[in-house]
Scaffold this active site. Structure first.
Site, PDB file in Angstrom:
ATOM      1  N   HIS A 153      -1.264  -8.007  -6.496  1.00 16.45           N
ATOM      2  CA  HIS A 153      -0.638  -6.928  -5.724  1.00 16.45           C
ATOM      3  C   HIS A 153      -0.732  -5.669  -6.568  1.00 16.45           C
ATOM      4  O   HIS A 153      -0.496  -5.721  -7.774  1.00 16.45           O
ATOM      5  CB  HIS A 153       0.817  -7.357  -5.476  1.00 16.45           C
ATOM      6  CG  HIS A 153       1.720  -6.364  -4.845  1.00 16.45           C
ATOM      7  ND1 HIS A 153       1.330  -5.505  -3.854  1.00 16.45           N
ATOM      8  CD2 HIS A 153       3.048  -6.108  -5.064  1.00 16.45           C
ATOM      9  CE1 HIS A 153       2.377  -4.773  -3.485  1.00 16.45           C
ATOM     10  NE2 HIS A 153       3.422  -5.115  -4.212  1.00 16.45           N
ATOM     11  N   ASP A 206       4.618  -1.812 -10.435  1.00 18.52           N
ATOM     12  CA  ASP A 206       5.431  -2.686 -11.295  1.00 18.52           C
ATOM     13  C   ASP A 206       4.641  -3.913 -11.751  1.00 18.52           C
ATOM     14  O   ASP A 206       5.025  -4.564 -12.719  1.00 18.52           O
ATOM     15  CB  ASP A 206       6.739  -3.103 -10.608  1.00 18.52           C
ATOM     16  CG  ASP A 206       6.559  -3.620  -9.199  1.00 18.52           C
ATOM     17  OD1 ASP A 206       5.647  -3.172  -8.491  1.00 18.52           O
ATOM     18  OD2 ASP A 206       7.359  -4.488  -8.785  1.00 18.52           O
ATOM     19  N   TYR A 251      17.086  -8.863  -2.094  1.00 17.15           N
ATOM     20  CA  TYR A 251      15.649  -8.586  -2.163  1.00 17.15           C
ATOM     21  C   TYR A 251      15.006  -8.811  -0.796  1.00 17.15           C
ATOM     22  O   TYR A 251      14.246  -7.981  -0.295  1.00 17.15           O
ATOM     23  CB  TYR A 251      15.056  -9.528  -3.209  1.00 17.15           C
ATOM     24  CG  TYR A 251      13.658  -9.247  -3.663  1.00 17.15           C
ATOM     25  CD1 TYR A 251      13.421  -8.548  -4.842  1.00 17.15           C
ATOM     26  CD2 TYR A 251      12.556  -9.701  -2.943  1.00 17.15           C
ATOM     27  CE1 TYR A 251      12.141  -8.304  -5.282  1.00 17.15           C
ATOM     28  CE2 TYR A 251      11.272  -9.459  -3.370  1.00 17.15           C
ATOM     29  CZ  TYR A 251      11.064  -8.763  -4.539  1.00 17.15           C
ATOM     30  OH  TYR A 251       9.789  -8.532  -4.975  1.00 17.15           O
ATOM     31  N   HIS A 260       4.433  -7.936   0.542  1.00 20.05           N
ATOM     32  CA  HIS A 260       4.862  -6.926   1.488  1.00 20.05           C
ATOM     33  C   HIS A 260       3.907  -5.744   1.626  1.00 20.05           C
ATOM     34  O   HIS A 260       4.268  -4.761   2.319  1.00 20.05           O
ATOM     35  CB  HIS A 260       6.263  -6.431   1.113  1.00 20.05           C
ATOM     36  CG  HIS A 260       6.288  -5.667  -0.199  1.00 20.05           C
ATOM     37  ND1 HIS A 260       6.810  -4.415  -0.279  1.00 20.05           N
ATOM     38  CD2 HIS A 260       5.843  -5.949  -1.425  1.00 20.05           C
ATOM     39  CE1 HIS A 260       6.719  -3.971  -1.533  1.00 20.05           C
ATOM     40  NE2 HIS A 260       6.138  -4.896  -2.238  1.00 20.05           N
TER      41      HIS A 260
HETATM   42 FE1  FEO Z   1       7.261  -5.982  -7.231  1.00 23.18          FE
HETATM   43 FE2  FEO Z   1       5.697  -4.823  -4.393  1.00 23.18          FE
HETATM   44  O1  FEO Z   1       6.106  -4.878  -6.208  1.00 23.18           O
END
Ligand code: FEO
Length: 394
Positions: free
Chosen positions: A77, A81, A190, A143
């Site tokens: 992804h 982060d 979350y 996501h």
């Molecule tokens: Fe933990 Fe969509 O980044």
């Protein structure tokens, strides 16, 4: 830290993090950025960490193996982060292969503008790394369009990146080593704040992954703890959350200028309590929006209150309304209330917003001119009782 034979957690615990996605998401318990190093005939790094921690990632890798020996970097992804330290890693291994989903190639390149040696994979593709094999499962919109899961066959470890994660900094790496209630508070927050709009895809993806019949000894997400004890418990929870069957409860979210709308909020809450429906009341000017979202996610009813200001709402109400729109909650009912002095548009505006969000307004809004009179507060209690009846009936 070795989490399974030849598999090392080389991530970072960010104890100090209090806001994520810029300042969009509160993270009261910090977070972790999990990266995994696999030592086999080929050396594989699965995901990196946010770039302020790139030196720590490289130190953690170096404690296991010389980073220049890494052959493959899997970028499940491209959000910063997880990909933020890719440039630092790739400076050490410019010829290594970066394994991405098809959409990941475009978004990783879009972030870093580097012509790395990309290999794009699709669901079912496998890469043998020696004793073990990597299996890839695309998870678009869980996501981001590029999101992908990596499964380490041979060690039975699913690395699903953001899915099943939690913003939860802890001293230990496994679910059986931490406080269960804290863990689930962070896991549901979350889900509610990030994954709710993709719930239909979550259900489909769970079925698809289970149908593959892959044995799962660990689910190692990119945030928070690794699910080692009964790892599929979080999959069961995701199925439950994704189905969005609410509790028989309500949330009242309001703001107030001179306490009139607050008194109305409490009267609505009293009406619900009189009918046995629990209600949590939040003053949005001083409440954490993401925590309120989590409570709305769990609840059947969402009731919004605002006085009229400048022919509109108090600006502090706008963010929660925007989240309610964007998160596309299912199976909610709603209502509105508020004080006004002269023009008095706020209740109508909230009702229109709820309707646009496909949240049916189940009772007429209550408006109170200037400070609410006893009759206005009685109407609010009546509204609370009506909402409670609607909650109980479904
Ligand atoms: Fe933990 Fe969509 O980044």
């Amino acid at each position: 830290m070795e989490i399974a034979k030849g598999v090392y957690w080389v991530g970072v615990v960010d104890w100090g993090l209090r806001h994520f996605h810029g300042h969009e998401l509160s993270t009261h318990r910090g977070s972790t950025y999990n990266a995994y190093l696999i030592i086999d005939e080929k050396i594989v790094l699965v995901d990196t960490v946010w770039n302020p921690f790139q030196d720590q990632l490289l130190r953690n890798i170096s404690a296991v193996i010389d980073p220049s020996k890494i052959d493959l970097v899997v970028a499940n992804h491209s959000e910063s982060d997880h990909s933020g330290s890719l440039p630092a890693v790739m400076r050490r291994i410019p010829n290594a292969t970066v394994v991405v989903s098809k959409r990941g190639e475009e978004s990783v390149e879009g972030h870093y503008h580097q012509a790395w040696n990309f290999k794009s994979v699709k669901t079912g593709d496998r890469i043998s790394i020696g004793e073990n094999e990597l299996v890839f499962i695309e998870a678009p919109m869980l996501h981001w369009p590029d999101s992908m899961f990596t499964y380490l066959a041979g060690r039975n470890i699913l690395m699903p990146n953001d899915a099943f994660g939690q913003h939860y900094a802890t001293s230990f790496r496994f679910n059986d080593q931490v406080h269960r209630e804290e863990l689930y508070e962070e896991a549901i927050k979350y889900y509610a704040n990030i994954l709710t709009p993709f719930s239909a895809l979550v259900l489909k993806k769970i079925d698809e992954v289970l149908a593959l019949g892959l044995p799962v000894d660990m689910i190692a997400p990119s945030h928070g703890v690794i699910w080692r004890r009964d790892p599929l418990q979080i999959v069961t929870k995701y199925r439950e959350w994704a189905s969005q069957v609410p509790e028989k409860s309500a949330v009242v979210a309001y703001d107030t200028m001179w306490e009139g709308t607050r008194r109305m909020a409490e009267a609505v809450g009293n009406g619900m309590a009189a009918e046995g429906i629990p209600c949590k009341i939040f003053h949005m000017a001083v409440s954490d929006r993401n925590d309120v979202i989590t409570e709305i996610f769990k609840s059947r009813a969402v009731v919004i209150g605002s006085p009229t200001l400048n022919q509109g709402l108090l600006p502090t109400i706008a963010p929660i309304l925007e989240d309610i729109r964007g998160l596309r909650f299912q199976n909610k009912i709603g209502a509105a209330f508020g004080t006004y002095g002269w023009s008095g548009e706020s209740v109508k505006l909230i009702e229109e917003h709820l309707t646009r969000c496909k949240i049916p307004v189940v009772c007429p809004g209550v408006r109170a001119k200037w400070q609410p009179k006893p009759a206005d507060l009685e109407n609010c209690e009546k509204m609370g009782r009506e909402i409670a009846a609607a909650v109980k009936s479904t």
